[in-house]
Design an enzyme around this catalytic site. Structure first.
Site, mmCIF file in Angstrom:
data_model
loop_
_atom_site.group_PDB
_atom_site.id
_atom_site.type_symbol
_atom_site.label_atom_id
_atom_site.label_comp_id
_atom_site.label_asym_id
_atom_site.label_seq_id
_atom_site.Cartn_x
_atom_site.Cartn_y
_atom_site.Cartn_z
ATOM 1 N N LYS A 258 64.877 -5.881 2.414
ATOM 2 C CA LYS A 258 65.251 -4.796 3.333
ATOM 3 C C LYS A 258 65.552 -3.548 2.512
ATOM 4 O O LYS A 258 66.412 -3.567 1.631
ATOM 5 C CB LYS A 258 66.481 -5.194 4.145
ATOM 6 C CG LYS A 258 67.120 -4.060 4.938
ATOM 7 C CD LYS A 258 68.482 -4.483 5.506
ATOM 8 C CE LYS A 258 69.242 -3.282 6.079
ATOM 9 N NZ LYS A 258 70.603 -3.662 6.534
ATOM 10 N N ASP A 263 71.799 4.198 5.978
ATOM 11 C CA ASP A 263 71.989 3.656 7.323
ATOM 12 C C ASP A 263 73.178 4.322 7.985
ATOM 13 O O ASP A 263 74.328 4.001 7.712
ATOM 14 C CB ASP A 263 72.206 2.137 7.254
ATOM 15 C CG ASP A 263 72.369 1.529 8.638
ATOM 16 O OD1 ASP A 263 71.934 2.164 9.623
ATOM 17 O OD2 ASP A 263 72.933 0.426 8.735
ATOM 18 N N LYS A 270 77.719 4.709 13.006
ATOM 19 C CA LYS A 270 78.814 4.042 12.311
ATOM 20 C C LYS A 270 80.043 4.961 12.263
ATOM 21 O O LYS A 270 79.917 6.189 12.343
ATOM 22 C CB LYS A 270 78.407 3.720 10.865
ATOM 23 C CG LYS A 270 77.353 2.642 10.711
ATOM 24 C CD LYS A 270 77.014 2.449 9.240
ATOM 25 C CE LYS A 270 75.954 1.394 9.025
ATOM 26 N NZ LYS A 270 76.423 0.038 9.336
ATOM 27 N N ASP A 340 72.310 -0.136 15.130
ATOM 28 C CA ASP A 340 72.872 -0.440 13.806
ATOM 29 C C ASP A 340 72.533 -1.863 13.366
ATOM 30 O O ASP A 340 72.853 -2.253 12.245
ATOM 31 C CB ASP A 340 74.393 -0.240 13.820
ATOM 32 C CG ASP A 340 74.987 -0.203 12.428
ATOM 33 O OD1 ASP A 340 74.248 0.121 11.474
ATOM 34 O OD2 ASP A 340 76.186 -0.497 12.282
ATOM 35 N N GLU A 342 69.647 -2.857 12.527
ATOM 36 C CA GLU A 342 68.281 -2.400 12.237
ATOM 37 C C GLU A 342 67.575 -3.206 11.169
ATOM 38 O O GLU A 342 66.348 -3.289 11.143
ATOM 39 C CB GLU A 342 68.310 -0.914 11.846
ATOM 40 C CG GLU A 342 68.580 -0.597 10.383
ATOM 41 C CD GLU A 342 69.937 -1.087 9.880
ATOM 42 O OE1 GLU A 342 70.047 -1.355 8.676
ATOM 43 O OE2 GLU A 342 70.885 -1.195 10.685
ATOM 44 N N ARG A 344 67.251 -6.347 10.572
ATOM 45 C CA ARG A 344 66.452 -7.481 11.065
ATOM 46 C C ARG A 344 65.141 -7.004 11.703
ATOM 47 O O ARG A 344 64.150 -7.725 11.688
ATOM 48 C CB ARG A 344 67.286 -8.313 12.046
ATOM 49 C CG ARG A 344 67.705 -7.626 13.296
ATOM 50 C CD ARG A 344 68.943 -8.239 13.947
ATOM 51 N NE ARG A 344 70.134 -7.957 13.170
ATOM 52 C CZ ARG A 344 71.367 -8.388 13.486
ATOM 53 N NH1 ARG A 344 71.538 -9.121 14.579
ATOM 54 N NH2 ARG A 344 72.404 -8.085 12.743
#
Length: 490
Positions: A258, A263, A270, A340, A342, A344
């Protein structure tokens, strides 16, 4: 790139010890006995080393521990690094002794009086692993800081033999440093373009590197990956790195990472506190890159393909929303409950692509996937999820051998009910209960039954708030050593 400390191996020269400058590391056995090098140091210092070996301070030292003795009389050295270690230590103790030496080595020259101590290559490896500092953005009076490291010389009785044993470990150290640098880089530097360029540069060391751009990803149907990055100006990419060191007809082992270079959480933003740490959300891709670098540098006799999905998860008018439904390359549809969750979505498409294209003999993905794994395991262990017991046992054994914490967690059909969506084949987030497990259960849907597979959730170990056994605080490079070892065994 931060370069591991250069270590030279040299024939032991007893007569030269008095004139050595900088710091000098010397070993004293656990029972206080002095080897020939230590006896020479003891004579030069008029018995100071022997007195220390008989002291209460020495008695309290643990095996592989080190202590500094400043300005030893009778020597040019500024300090002695006295290490409590027997002549035939285990690889683990030798490596830890090297770590302790690195902590006390200072910025100047260091000479290690290894003599006939076995595992001198592991001592050197420990020094290299711990002597890391990411200081490329620190300045002194506005000028670039001088980050030159002092020269390290290891005096041993058979330098050529030790140098040969140390060569593959030097390749591992470079892979670990490559990973640490990637994880430590700020997101305004390590964009998806920059990340891909750094990986492409590894063609110089023998890797085949291919970069798949957004138009090709769209044709392949990687909509779950592309949806994550559609809110960012940084283009999403998949980078494929191949090392073909084994037999031509042997199926490769696949490593999937990944690579979310930053992020924000997307529309499911977040909290501000701690968001700056999300520069490390590409840690899984960083580990895959480090392993591939190591395999190429040591010319491993195996076939391995590393695939990383590079995206940036940003909120904008183009960003995906909670409630959106996206279709994966496999064909399954996913309801986006939380933008969030994301990672996966990125991995789902890359996992499927890896299997469709390369038909791997086994597959491991790595991701800083869930905060839940930190709640469960802290910063000591990565979460391990597997559909194959033999592969899992091999992974755990490799991690233990390299001193990298890993702990197996469950996969079970019982958790599938939590993934049910009212409008799609599955949803991407199931709330707080068993958060790491449901994330792994989601990924399992994109792994074919015939593919032995492990998911490693490295959210707690990729970057740590305190130092670890082999790294200062910050990026650790966790997984490079264990996976490098594993690739020779699977």
């Amino acid at each position: 790139m931060t370069t591991p400390t250069t270590i030279h191996f040299k024939e032991t020269d007893i007569d030269a010890i008095a004139a050595l400058e900088g710091r000098v590391a010397v070993f004293v056995a656990e029972d206080g006995r002095l080897d020939v090098n230590a006896r020479r140091v003891n004579r030069l210092t008029k018995g100071a080393l022997a007195r220390f070996s008989e002291s209460e301070a020495f008695e309290k030292m643990k095996a592989s521990q080190a202590m500094l003795m400043s300005f030893p009389a009778g020597m040019e050295a500024e300090a002695l690094v006295v290490v409590r270690l027997d002549r035939r230590p285990s690889a683990e103790l030798a490596r830890k002794a090297g770590v302790e030496i690195a902590k006390l080595k200072g910025k100047g020259a260091l000479t290690v009086l290894g003599g006939n101590i076995t595992r001198a290559e592991e001592i050197s490896f420990g020094i290299a692993l711990r002597d890391y500092e990411f200081d490329v953005y620190r300045t002194e009076n506005g000028e670039a800081r001088d980050s030159e490291k002092g020269e390290v010389t290891v005096m041993v009785n058979k330098p050529e033999e030790v140098a040969r044993a140390a060569a593959p470990l030097a390749a591992v150290a470079e892979g670990v440093f490559f990973t640490r640098d990637l994880v430590n880089e700020p997101a305004n530097v390590l964009t998806t373009d920059d990340f891909a360029a750094r990986l492409a540069a590894m063609q110089e060391i023998g890797l085949d590197v291919e970069i798949l751009e957004e138009d090709e990803l769209e044709k392949l149907g990687m909509r779950t990956l592309l949806a994550v990055g559609q809110g960012s100006d940084s283009p999403s990419k998949v980078v494929v790195m191949r090392w073909n060191g084994g037999e031509t007809d042997d199926a490769p082992f696949a490593l999937v990472g990944k690579g979310v270079v930053f992020d924000t959480g997307g529309i499911s933003l977040k909290p501000a506190g701690g968001m700056e740490e999300m520069t490390m959300d590409m840690g899984g891709a960083g580990v895959v890159a480090g392993v591939m670098r190591t395999l190429a540098l040591r010319k491993a006799k195996t076939n391995v393909v590393g695939l990383v999905g590079l995206v940036e998860n940003m909120p904008s008018a183009r960003a995906q929303r909670p409630g959106d439904v996206v279709k994966s390359m496999k064909g399954d549809t996913v309801e986006v409950i939380n933008t969030d969750a994301e990672g996966r979505l990125v991995l789902a498409d890359v996992l499927w692509y890896a299997q469709e294209r390369f038909k791997p003999r086994g597959m491991i993905d790595l991701a800083t996937l869930t905060g839940a794994v930190i709640i469960g395991l802290g910063h000591e262990n990565a979460g391990v999820f597997a559909n194959d017991d033999d592969l899992c046992k091999a992974m755990l054994k490799a991690a233990e051998a390299e001193g990298e914490g890993a702990w197996r967690l469950p996969l079970s059909p019982a958790y599938d009910k939590l993934l049910k969506s009212k409008i799609a084949d599955m949803r991407n987030s199931c709330g707080r209960p068993a958060g790491s497990v449901t994330a792994a259960q989601f990924l399992k849907r994109f792994v074919k039954d015939e593919t032995p597979w492990i998911h490693l959730d490295i959210a707690g170990v990729a970057s740590t708030p305190t130092e670890t056994a082999y790294a200062p605080k910050g990026a650790t490079g966790w997984g490079v050593m264990a996976l490098n070892r594993l690739m020779d065994e699977v």
